[in-house]
Design a protein around this motif. Structure first.
Motif, mmCIF file in Angstrom:
data_model
loop_
_atom_site.group_PDB
_atom_site.id
_atom_site.type_symbol
_atom_site.label_atom_id
_atom_site.label_comp_id
_atom_site.label_asym_id
_atom_site.label_seq_id
_atom_site.Cartn_x
_atom_site.Cartn_y
_atom_site.Cartn_z
ATOM 1 N N ALA A 122 -70.630 -56.525 -19.623
ATOM 2 C CA ALA A 122 -71.993 -57.336 -20.111
ATOM 3 C C ALA A 122 -72.594 -58.382 -19.292
ATOM 4 O O ALA A 122 -71.689 -59.258 -18.442
ATOM 5 C CB ALA A 122 -71.653 -57.883 -21.306
ATOM 6 N N THR A 123 -73.761 -58.612 -19.080
ATOM 7 C CA THR A 123 -74.417 -59.679 -18.506
ATOM 8 C C THR A 123 -74.176 -60.747 -19.389
ATOM 9 O O THR A 123 -74.141 -60.751 -20.687
ATOM 10 C CB THR A 123 -75.896 -59.259 -18.150
ATOM 11 O OG1 THR A 123 -76.256 -60.504 -17.164
ATOM 12 C CG2 THR A 123 -76.822 -59.337 -19.162
ATOM 13 N N PRO A 124 -74.365 -62.054 -18.959
ATOM 14 C CA PRO A 124 -74.295 -63.334 -19.672
ATOM 15 C C PRO A 124 -75.488 -63.102 -20.843
ATOM 16 O O PRO A 124 -76.330 -63.019 -20.575
ATOM 17 C CB PRO A 124 -74.568 -64.445 -19.008
ATOM 18 C CG PRO A 124 -73.968 -64.037 -17.566
ATOM 19 C CD PRO A 124 -74.451 -62.596 -17.469
ATOM 20 N N GLY A 125 -74.739 -63.404 -22.052
ATOM 21 C CA GLY A 125 -75.726 -63.570 -23.145
ATOM 22 C C GLY A 125 -76.176 -62.117 -23.783
ATOM 23 O O GLY A 125 -77.102 -62.015 -24.556
ATOM 24 N N ALA A 126 -75.390 -60.976 -23.156
ATOM 25 C CA ALA A 126 -75.790 -59.688 -23.524
ATOM 26 C C ALA A 126 -75.582 -59.443 -25.215
ATOM 27 O O ALA A 126 -74.907 -60.314 -25.737
ATOM 28 C CB ALA A 126 -75.179 -58.723 -22.888
ATOM 29 N N ILE A 127 -76.132 -58.538 -25.789
ATOM 30 C CA ILE A 127 -75.921 -57.946 -26.992
ATOM 31 C C ILE A 127 -75.103 -56.577 -27.214
ATOM 32 O O ILE A 127 -75.142 -55.759 -26.507
ATOM 33 C CB ILE A 127 -77.469 -57.773 -27.532
ATOM 34 C CG1 ILE A 127 -78.248 -59.074 -27.875
ATOM 35 C CG2 ILE A 127 -77.400 -57.182 -28.888
ATOM 36 C CD1 ILE A 127 -77.822 -60.006 -28.657
ATOM 37 N N ILE A 128 -74.285 -56.757 -28.077
ATOM 38 C CA ILE A 128 -73.493 -55.466 -28.336
ATOM 39 C C ILE A 128 -73.903 -55.218 -30.131
ATOM 40 O O ILE A 128 -73.962 -56.052 -30.877
ATOM 41 C CB ILE A 128 -72.114 -55.881 -28.515
ATOM 42 C CG1 ILE A 128 -71.385 -54.425 -28.804
ATOM 43 C CG2 ILE A 128 -71.498 -57.095 -29.165
ATOM 44 C CD1 ILE A 128 -69.666 -54.388 -28.656
ATOM 45 N N ALA A 129 -74.116 -53.943 -30.236
ATOM 46 C CA ALA A 129 -74.494 -53.303 -31.429
ATOM 47 C C ALA A 129 -73.791 -52.297 -31.746
ATOM 48 O O ALA A 129 -73.783 -51.283 -31.207
ATOM 49 C CB ALA A 129 -76.201 -53.258 -31.525
ATOM 50 N N LEU A 130 -72.980 -52.257 -32.971
ATOM 51 C CA LEU A 130 -72.337 -51.099 -33.703
ATOM 52 C C LEU A 130 -73.223 -50.664 -34.629
ATOM 53 O O LEU A 130 -73.680 -51.480 -35.687
ATOM 54 C CB LEU A 130 -70.900 -51.415 -34.013
ATOM 55 C CG LEU A 130 -70.008 -52.170 -33.153
ATOM 56 C CD1 LEU A 130 -68.738 -52.446 -34.090
ATOM 57 C CD2 LEU A 130 -69.902 -51.358 -31.976
ATOM 58 N N ILE A 131 -73.729 -49.532 -34.664
ATOM 59 C CA ILE A 131 -74.773 -48.944 -35.423
ATOM 60 C C ILE A 131 -74.278 -47.669 -36.045
ATOM 61 O O ILE A 131 -73.460 -46.743 -35.578
ATOM 62 C CB ILE A 131 -76.090 -48.614 -34.272
ATOM 63 C CG1 ILE A 131 -76.497 -49.651 -33.580
ATOM 64 C CG2 ILE A 131 -77.191 -47.841 -35.542
ATOM 65 C CD1 ILE A 131 -77.273 -49.407 -32.472
ATOM 66 N N SER A 132 -74.702 -47.660 -37.513
ATOM 67 C CA SER A 132 -74.406 -46.497 -38.300
ATOM 68 C C SER A 132 -75.293 -46.244 -39.192
ATOM 69 O O SER A 132 -75.935 -47.438 -39.534
ATOM 70 C CB SER A 132 -73.165 -46.606 -38.846
ATOM 71 O OG SER A 132 -72.865 -47.825 -39.896
ATOM 72 N N TYR A 133 -75.376 -45.212 -39.669
ATOM 73 C CA TYR A 133 -76.211 -44.825 -40.677
ATOM 74 C C TYR A 133 -75.328 -44.220 -42.153
ATOM 75 O O TYR A 133 -74.718 -43.383 -41.980
ATOM 76 C CB TYR A 133 -77.477 -43.907 -40.614
ATOM 77 C CG TYR A 133 -77.183 -42.565 -39.942
ATOM 78 C CD1 TYR A 133 -76.964 -41.549 -40.750
ATOM 79 C CD2 TYR A 133 -77.246 -42.516 -38.561
ATOM 80 C CE1 TYR A 133 -76.546 -40.287 -39.928
ATOM 81 C CE2 TYR A 133 -76.920 -41.233 -38.080
ATOM 82 C CZ TYR A 133 -76.747 -40.237 -38.622
ATOM 83 O OH TYR A 133 -76.343 -39.079 -37.934
ATOM 84 N N GLY A 134 -75.470 -44.668 -43.228
ATOM 85 C CA GLY A 134 -74.965 -44.510 -44.437
ATOM 86 C C GLY A 134 -75.170 -43.062 -44.992
ATOM 87 O O GLY A 134 -75.546 -42.367 -44.414
#
Length: 248
Positions: A122-134
């Motif tokens: 990751a770059t500084p301040g990066a975003i991580i997103a765990l995504i799912s659909y129910g």
């Protein structure tokens, strides 16, 4: 609809064909909270469903999946590079990503080593997103029968990890500064054949048929066709999107 109608044989064996597509609003949101739109990494990318959508907004995108067969079936894209590798050991040359996404795959990961990799790339301040659909939601004339099938009739054939998806990943460890994403849905208009195609891709349905329960699945399709009415009629189906979004 006659009981003898074999809807199961009409189900799609093409996994990618019957996967519901993520809405562009999902990537719009992630791009709005990422530090920039230069580089995105999609881990557990499969055949590139979300990866391609990221390429509409980010300058460069990398898709990673442990399955070589999945990577072999991705559609080439000038802004995307694909690699076969496990989430817990990403290629050493991957660095400086502003966004790291995991769509409908985090429940298979060993999270501690994966998160170590996230911090490395990751770059500084990066975003991580765990995504799912129910679980899909249908109109009230169909939803009760569908849930009976999902929870009861094939419920025992779902792997334990499926419960993590149904819970929207709320119970997963997530050691990041967490954000509050907006509510988003996947929405499709499907006729009955498309509905059957999607259901037929489920691992629980495959396991049930392998266990000698194909008649149970056939019975559900036949009964559901009757409830559906005109099987050529398109009906609205939605999936609520669940996200754990954090700043690395």
């Amino acid at each position: 609809m006659a009981q003898s109608t074999n809807w199961f044989d009409r189900g799609g064996d093409n996994y990618a064909r019957y996967r519901p597509e993520y809405p562009p609003a999902l990537v719009d949101y992630l791009a709005s909270v990422a530090p920039d739109r230069q580089r995105a990494l999609d881990v557990g990318c499969g055949t590139g469903q979300l990866t391609r959508l990221l390429a509409d907004t980010f300058d460069k995108v990398v898709g990673i999946d442990p399955s070589e067969s999945q990577i072999a079936n991705v559609a080439p894209h000038p802004k995307i590079r694909y690699h076969s590798a496990p989430a817990e050991k990403l290629p050493d040359n991957l660095t400086n990503f502003s966004l790291i996404t995991v769509a409908q795959a985090a429940h298979w990961f060993k999270l501690d080593p994966f998160y170590q990799q996230v911090r490395r790339v990751a770059t500084p301040g990066a975003i991580i997103a765990l995504i799912s659909y129910g679980i899909m939601e249908l109109d009230e004339t169909l939803n009760d029968r569908f849930r009976q099938f999902y929870d009861g009739e094939i419920g025992p054939y779902w792997p334990p990890e499926r419960r993590l998806v149904d819970d929207g990943y709320r119970t997963l460890e997530f050691p990041f500064d967490e954000l509050s994403p907006p509510p988003l849905d996947i929405l499709v208009e499907w006729d009955f054949a498309a509905f059957v195609g999607y259901i037929s891709t489920w691992s629980a349905v495959r396991k049930a048929t392998e266990a000698g329960e194909q008649a149970r699945v056939e019975r559900f399709f036949s009964e559901f066709a009757t409830l559906w009415g005109d099987t050529a009629q398109a009906r609205t189906i939605t999936w609520p999107i669940a996200m754990r979004v954090g700043r690395v």
